[in-house]
Design a protein around this motif. Structure first.
Motif, PDB file in Angstrom:
ATOM      1  N   SER A  47       0.831  -1.209   0.000  1.00 42.90           N
ATOM      2  CA  SER A  47       0.000   0.000   0.000  1.00 42.90           C
ATOM      3  C   SER A  47       0.864   1.257   0.000  1.00 42.90           C
ATOM      4  CB  SER A  47      -0.924   0.014   1.222  1.00 42.90           C
ATOM      5  OG  SER A  47      -1.787  -1.094   1.200  1.00 42.90           O
ATOM      6  N   ALA A  48       2.159   1.091  -0.249  1.00 36.70           N
ATOM      7  CA  ALA A  48       3.132   2.187  -0.276  1.00 36.70           C
ATOM      8  C   ALA A  48       3.272   2.867   1.082  1.00 36.70           C
ATOM      9  CB  ALA A  48       2.796   3.202  -1.366  1.00 36.70           C
ATOM     10  N   GLU A  49       3.045   2.107   2.161  1.00 36.58           N
ATOM     11  CA  GLU A  49       3.249   2.611   3.521  1.00 36.58           C
ATOM     12  C   GLU A  49       4.619   2.140   4.003  1.00 36.58           C
ATOM     13  OE1 GLU A  49      -1.308   2.403   5.159  1.00 36.58           O
ATOM     14  OE2 GLU A  49      -0.135   0.552   5.109  1.00 36.58           O
ATOM     15  N   LEU A  50       5.356   3.058   4.592  1.00 33.37           N
ATOM     16  CA  LEU A  50       6.665   2.724   5.147  1.00 33.37           C
ATOM     17  C   LEU A  50       6.446   1.910   6.419  1.00 33.37           C
ATOM     18  CD1 LEU A  50       9.746   3.209   4.876  1.00 33.37           C
ATOM     19  CD2 LEU A  50       9.419   5.214   6.339  1.00 33.37           C
ATOM     20  N   VAL A  51       6.981   0.683   6.472  1.00 38.91           N
ATOM     21  CA  VAL A  51       6.804  -0.159   7.652  1.00 38.91           C
ATOM     22  C   VAL A  51       8.070  -0.230   8.504  1.00 38.91           C
ATOM     23  CG1 VAL A  51       4.962  -1.530   6.618  1.00 38.91           C
ATOM     24  CG2 VAL A  51       7.312  -2.315   6.417  1.00 38.91           C
ATOM     25  N   GLY A  52       9.192   0.276   7.999  1.00 39.58           N
ATOM     26  CA  GLY A  52      10.410   0.304   8.788  1.00 39.58           C
ATOM     27  C   GLY A  52      11.574   0.842   7.982  1.00 39.58           C
ATOM     28  N   TYR A  53      12.583   1.294   8.706  1.00 40.64           N
ATOM     29  CA  TYR A  53      13.778   1.821   8.042  1.00 40.64           C
ATOM     30  C   TYR A  53      14.959   1.755   8.984  1.00 40.64           C
ATOM     31  CZ  TYR A  53      12.582   5.994  10.720  1.00 40.64           C
ATOM     32  OH  TYR A  53      12.272   6.864  11.744  1.00 40.64           O
ATOM     33  N   SER A  54      16.150   1.827   8.404  1.00 45.07           N
ATOM     34  CA  SER A  54      17.393   1.867   9.155  1.00 45.07           C
ATOM     35  C   SER A  54      18.273   2.932   8.524  1.00 45.07           C
ATOM     36  CB  SER A  54      18.088   0.508   9.110  1.00 45.07           C
ATOM     37  OG  SER A  54      19.351   0.570   9.750  1.00 45.07           O
ATOM     38  N   LEU A  55      18.770   3.841   9.367  1.00 44.61           N
ATOM     39  CA  LEU A  55      19.570   4.975   8.892  1.00 44.61           C
ATOM     40  C   LEU A  55      20.954   4.970   9.519  1.00 44.61           C
ATOM     41  CD1 LEU A  55      16.798   7.741   9.223  1.00 44.61           C
ATOM     42  CD2 LEU A  55      17.373   6.372   7.211  1.00 44.61           C
ATOM     43  N   GLY A  56      21.619   3.813   9.509  1.00 47.40           N
ATOM     44  CA  GLY A  56      22.964   3.733  10.069  1.00 47.40           C
ATOM     45  C   GLY A  56      23.906   4.690   9.352  1.00 47.40           C
ATOM     46  N   VAL A  57      24.913   5.164  10.068  1.00 41.71           N
ATOM     47  CA  VAL A  57      25.850   6.146   9.513  1.00 41.71           C
ATOM     48  C   VAL A  57      27.106   5.440   9.033  1.00 41.71           C
ATOM     49  CG1 VAL A  57      27.226   8.186  10.039  1.00 41.71           C
ATOM     50  CG2 VAL A  57      24.947   7.938  11.038  1.00 41.71           C
ATOM     51  N   GLY A  58      27.487   5.694   7.785  1.00 43.07           N
ATOM     52  CA  GLY A  58      28.717   5.134   7.240  1.00 43.07           C
ATOM     53  C   GLY A  58      28.503   3.762   6.634  1.00 43.07           C
ATOM     54  N   SER A  59      29.604   3.084   6.433  1.00 43.50           N
ATOM     55  CA  SER A  59      29.599   1.765   5.768  1.00 43.50           C
ATOM     56  C   SER A  59      29.273   0.667   6.770  1.00 43.50           C
ATOM     57  CB  SER A  59      30.963   1.507   5.122  1.00 43.50           C
ATOM     58  OG  SER A  59      31.278   2.532   4.219  1.00 43.50           O
ATOM     59  N   VAL A  60      28.070   0.716   7.323  1.00 40.03           N
ATOM     60  CA  VAL A  60      27.655  -0.252   8.340  1.00 40.03           C
ATOM     61  C   VAL A  60      26.507  -1.099   7.792  1.00 40.03           C
ATOM     62  CG1 VAL A  60      28.367   1.226  10.258  1.00 40.03           C
ATOM     63  CG2 VAL A  60      26.015   1.357   9.405  1.00 40.03           C
ATOM     64  N   ASP A  61      26.343  -2.280   8.374  1.00 39.87           N
ATOM     65  CA  ASP A  61      25.199  -3.116   8.027  1.00 39.87           C
ATOM     66  C   ASP A  61      23.933  -2.467   8.582  1.00 39.87           C
ATOM     67  OD1 ASP A  61      27.014  -4.872   6.939  1.00 39.87           O
ATOM     68  OD2 ASP A  61      26.940  -6.285   8.616  1.00 39.87           O
ATOM     69  N   GLU A  62      22.844  -2.651   7.885  1.00 40.93           N
ATOM     70  CA  GLU A  62      21.553  -2.092   8.284  1.00 40.93           C
ATOM     71  C   GLU A  62      20.596  -3.247   8.535  1.00 40.93           C
ATOM     72  OE1 GLU A  62      20.978   1.328   8.263  1.00 40.93           O
ATOM     73  OE2 GLU A  62      22.688   2.036   7.109  1.00 40.93           O
ATOM     74  N   GLU A  63      19.666  -3.064   9.491  1.00 36.12           N
ATOM     75  CA  GLU A  63      18.679  -4.099   9.777  1.00 36.12           C
ATOM     76  C   GLU A  63      17.350  -3.459  10.126  1.00 36.12           C
ATOM     77  OE1 GLU A  63      19.298  -8.062  11.975  1.00 36.12           O
ATOM     78  OE2 GLU A  63      18.500  -6.716  13.527  1.00 36.12           O
ATOM     79  N   VAL A  64      16.276  -4.047   9.595  1.00 30.99           N
ATOM     80  CA  VAL A  64      14.907  -3.616   9.904  1.00 30.99           C
ATOM     81  C   VAL A  64      14.121  -4.856  10.304  1.00 30.99           C
ATOM     82  CG1 VAL A  64      12.777  -2.636   8.978  1.00 30.99           C
ATOM     83  CG2 VAL A  64      14.978  -1.689   8.277  1.00 30.99           C
ATOM     84  N   LEU A  65      13.356  -4.744  11.409  1.00 29.10           N
ATOM     85  CA  LEU A  65      12.481  -5.818  11.862  1.00 29.10           C
ATOM     86  C   LEU A  65      11.042  -5.376  11.653  1.00 29.10           C
ATOM     87  CD1 LEU A  65      14.222  -6.589  15.272  1.00 29.10           C
ATOM     88  CD2 LEU A  65      14.632  -7.677  13.063  1.00 29.10           C
ATOM     89  N   HIS A  66      10.219  -6.264  11.107  1.00 29.74           N
ATOM     90  CA  HIS A  66       8.792  -5.959  10.953  1.00 29.74           C
ATOM     91  C   HIS A  66       7.991  -7.105  11.562  1.00 29.74           C
ATOM     92  CE1 HIS A  66       4.925  -5.636   8.592  1.00 29.74           C
ATOM     93  NE2 HIS A  66       4.986  -4.540   9.307  1.00 29.74           N
ATOM     94  N   ASP A  67       7.225  -6.790  12.627  1.00 30.86           N
ATOM     95  CA  ASP A  67       6.394  -7.778  13.308  1.00 30.86           C
ATOM     96  C   ASP A  67       4.982  -7.719  12.749  1.00 30.86           C
ATOM     97  OD1 ASP A  67       8.539  -8.454  14.930  1.00 30.86           O
ATOM     98  OD2 ASP A  67       7.957  -7.039  16.501  1.00 30.86           O
ATOM     99  N   TRP A  68       4.375  -8.885  12.583  1.00 28.31           N
ATOM    100  CA  TRP A  68       3.006  -8.951  12.080  1.00 28.31           C
ATOM    101  C   TRP A  68       2.351 -10.233  12.554  1.00 28.31           C
ATOM    102  CZ3 TRP A  68       2.193 -12.704   8.107  1.00 28.31           C
ATOM    103  CH2 TRP A  68       3.350 -13.224   7.535  1.00 28.31           C
ATOM    104  N   GLY A  69       1.033 -10.260  12.495  1.00 31.00           N
ATOM    105  CA  GLY A  69       0.285 -11.407  12.981  1.00 31.00           C
ATOM    106  C   GLY A  69      -0.471 -12.102  11.875  1.00 31.00           C
TER     107      GLY A  69
END
Length: 105
Positions: A47-69
């Motif tokens: 639905s084009a809704e943002l469900v999560g994001y990660s804005l780490g600084v620099g050359s770092v790994d990024e991770e987003v968790l999305h919980d749902w039922g």
């Protein structure tokens, strides 16, 4: 860069009590960001809704968790996502990797 992904949970026959609620967690990872670059990770639903994001600084790994039922049944619970990898600074043609994992909470 954009990626379209569908995650599917398979109850299988007799793996849980029918129609009981189930809790899921989808884990999105961005790894191997090129040195000297800064990429961010955004996760959108269909639905084009943002469900999560990660804005780490620099050359770092990024991770987003999305919980749902969902509910335990003889059908499958699915979610479809659009993964966006956005360059914030730097830039390179070097590869990076995006992974998606579905698990319980």
């Amino acid at each position: 860069d954009f990626f379209h992904v569908r995650v599917k949970e398979d109850d299988g026959a007799f793996s849980c009590f029918p129609f009981f609620p189930e809790d899921f967690r989808t884990t999105f990872r961005l790894e191997g960001v090129p040195e000297g670059s800064d990429y961010d990770l955004y996760i959108w639903n269909t639905s084009a809704e943002l469900v999560g994001y990660s804005l780490g600084v620099g050359s770092v790994d990024e991770e987003v968790l999305h919980d749902w039922g969902g509910s335990c049944s003889f059908g499958d619970d699915t979610r479809t996502y659009v993964i966006e990898v956005r360059r914030w600074s730097g830039g390179s043609c070097a590869p990076y990797s995006v992974s998606v994992r579905l698990g319980g909470r």
